[in-house]
Design a protein around this motif. Sequence first.
Motif, PDB file in Angstrom:
ATOM      1  N   TRP A 384      52.632  28.291  41.854  1.00  4.51           N
ATOM      2  CA  TRP A 384      52.523  28.725  43.257  1.00  4.51           C
ATOM      3  C   TRP A 384      52.456  30.251  43.339  1.00  4.51           C
ATOM      4  O   TRP A 384      51.668  30.814  44.123  1.00  4.51           O
ATOM      5  N   PHE A 385      53.296  30.929  42.546  1.00  7.37           N
ATOM      6  CA  PHE A 385      53.336  32.388  42.608  1.00  7.37           C
ATOM      7  C   PHE A 385      52.008  32.999  42.149  1.00  7.37           C
ATOM      8  O   PHE A 385      51.480  33.927  42.769  1.00  7.37           O
ATOM      9  N   ALA A 386      51.458  32.486  41.055  1.00  7.85           N
ATOM     10  CA  ALA A 386      50.189  33.003  40.544  1.00  7.85           C
ATOM     11  C   ALA A 386      49.070  32.798  41.567  1.00  7.85           C
ATOM     12  O   ALA A 386      48.212  33.671  41.758  1.00  7.85           O
ATOM     13  N   LEU A 387      49.085  31.645  42.232  1.00  4.89           N
ATOM     14  CA  LEU A 387      48.071  31.374  43.257  1.00  4.89           C
ATOM     15  C   LEU A 387      48.195  32.354  44.415  1.00  4.89           C
ATOM     16  O   LEU A 387      47.187  32.812  44.974  1.00  4.89           O
ATOM     17  N   SER A 388      49.418  32.690  44.805  1.00  3.31           N
ATOM     18  CA  SER A 388      49.622  33.635  45.907  1.00  3.31           C
ATOM     19  C   SER A 388      49.123  35.035  45.538  1.00  3.31           C
ATOM     20  O   SER A 388      48.503  35.718  46.367  1.00  3.31           O
ATOM     21  N   ILE A 389      49.352  35.470  44.299  1.00  2.00           N
ATOM     22  CA  ILE A 389      48.895  36.790  43.854  1.00  2.00           C
ATOM     23  C   ILE A 389      47.376  36.858  43.851  1.00  2.00           C
ATOM     24  O   ILE A 389      46.760  37.826  44.339  1.00  2.00           O
ATOM     25  N   LEU A 390      46.748  35.828  43.309  1.00  2.00           N
ATOM     26  CA  LEU A 390      45.289  35.792  43.263  1.00  2.00           C
ATOM     27  C   LEU A 390      44.697  35.795  44.671  1.00  2.00           C
ATOM     28  O   LEU A 390      43.696  36.477  44.950  1.00  2.00           O
ATOM     29  N   THR A 391      45.322  35.054  45.575  1.00  2.00           N
ATOM     30  CA  THR A 391      44.819  34.958  46.952  1.00  2.00           C
ATOM     31  C   THR A 391      44.920  36.292  47.679  1.00  2.00           C
ATOM     32  O   THR A 391      43.968  36.727  48.338  1.00  2.00           O
ATOM     33  N   ILE A 392      46.039  36.985  47.570  1.00  2.09           N
ATOM     34  CA  ILE A 392      46.203  38.238  48.298  1.00  2.09           C
ATOM     35  C   ILE A 392      45.282  39.311  47.745  1.00  2.09           C
ATOM     36  O   ILE A 392      44.722  40.126  48.504  1.00  2.09           O
ATOM     37  N   LEU A 393      45.080  39.351  46.435  1.00  2.00           N
ATOM     38  CA  LEU A 393      44.190  40.353  45.851  1.00  2.00           C
ATOM     39  C   LEU A 393      42.760  40.173  46.344  1.00  2.00           C
ATOM     40  O   LEU A 393      42.100  41.146  46.753  1.00  2.00           O
ATOM     41  N   CYS A 394      42.270  38.937  46.321  1.00  2.00           N
ATOM     42  CA  CYS A 394      40.905  38.663  46.783  1.00  2.00           C
ATOM     43  C   CYS A 394      40.762  38.927  48.281  1.00  2.00           C
ATOM     44  O   CYS A 394      39.733  39.447  48.730  1.00  2.00           O
ATOM     45  N   THR A 395      41.788  38.604  49.048  1.00  2.00           N
ATOM     46  CA  THR A 395      41.737  38.821  50.492  1.00  2.00           C
ATOM     47  C   THR A 395      41.689  40.306  50.828  1.00  2.00           C
ATOM     48  O   THR A 395      40.919  40.732  51.701  1.00  2.00           O
ATOM     49  N   LEU A 396      42.487  41.106  50.147  1.00  2.00           N
ATOM     50  CA  LEU A 396      42.503  42.543  50.405  1.00  2.00           C
ATOM     51  C   LEU A 396      41.175  43.197  50.026  1.00  2.00           C
ATOM     52  O   LEU A 396      40.683  44.083  50.748  1.00  2.00           O
ATOM     53  N   VAL A 397      40.588  42.778  48.929  1.00  2.00           N
ATOM     54  CA  VAL A 397      39.277  43.306  48.546  1.00  2.00           C
ATOM     55  C   VAL A 397      38.232  42.928  49.591  1.00  2.00           C
ATOM     56  O   VAL A 397      37.416  43.761  50.019  1.00  2.00           O
TER      57      VAL A 397
END
Length: 409
Positions: A384-397
């Motif tokens: 779950w944590f890894a998915l959240s990190i990947l999601t926020i990085l892509c969203t911010l870009v």
Amino acid sequence: MEKQNKLQYKFLIIISTAYLAVDINIQGFLALMPFIREEFSLNSSTAGLYSTFHYLLATIVAVFSGQIVDKIGSKKGLVVGTTVLGFLMFFQARSPSFSLILLLALVSGLFFSIITPSLNKAVMLKTTPENRATSMGVMQMGGGIGGFTGAILLPFLAEKIGWRNSVSISALTAVLVALFIYIFFKEEKDKNNVENIRSSESQAGFKDSLLKLFQNKNLLLICFFGLILGFNSGAVPTHYTLYLTQDVQMSRTAAGFAFGLLQVGGIIGRPLLGFFNDKLLNSSRTMGLVLVGLLLTAVNIYYAYVISVFEMSIYLIYLSSLVLGFLTLGWMGLYFTAVVELASEKLTGIGTGLALVFIRLGVLLSPPLFGLLADLNNNYQMSWFALSILTILCTLVFAYVFKDNFAEI
């Protein structure tokens, strides 16, 4: 086909039955994973391969499937895709090994790949921009209803008559739905418009059409954002019942019910996210997608550090399942509205296919990776944590790239 400003409920309900039939089978099969894992003695990462195999060929041929839909029209695409998928699901139900199930899932993805372009093209030809995201969401409710029905009904039937017989029943449903669409979807009203589109695309050629789409930088950026949305919608449904039975210690029946609520959240999210975008965000598709990405990040962190850590009330878990489904499965109408508007009517099918390549790439990669992290850590918290990190990085870009033109797209 004449476009009207009001919602075309009868038309949307008829075509949405294709998604209903498909998701009864696909999401219902995922809800049966505890039964299937027990029979074939699978670990989490191996069980996650089902989604990967199902979407593998679907991803590879997505653009070509879109081109086919642009040529043959929505009705033929829906009837053929739904019928063949039904037969392939029946064969999966009778398979003696998980390896054969994976092989059949691979082939089923080939025919599944023409469903979404067919539906998106039908909606694009019928609706105006003022209600397109809402209409797309209403149409995609069929998938959520099918997923909920499959998630609730198939595990219940599996307890009574076995998982193989329950999948056989859902497969028959797909064939019957294909017959329903064949009878009631009156595509002949689109004949002139469709023929014009076919003629134009025939002259342009597949390569020229694809090149035109690749020159549309905004469309490509939307497609890239679909990759992270695909990561969420691939990993979460595939592993949700496994996560609840393993980490949260829920019974298989209770986990199946929570999975059903996940689907209900998707049912609610698809039209509501589209409606909010049409009415409250002035049809800014990019702003709506950024908000979805931020909220997805928050709910993934919540599962990693609240649900996974504390002993929660079963009712709170059910409520959390609704919210998770609202975001994980509810973005599709909004997302595909952005895609078809940027692709144009003439290239709706192939544009949808291009977007599906990115979404399905996420769906392909995420289930085994999500499961692998769970196997390495003996729980799903890091997943779950890894998915959240990947999601926020892509969203911010994504938000940074579109920061100057949120209102235009």
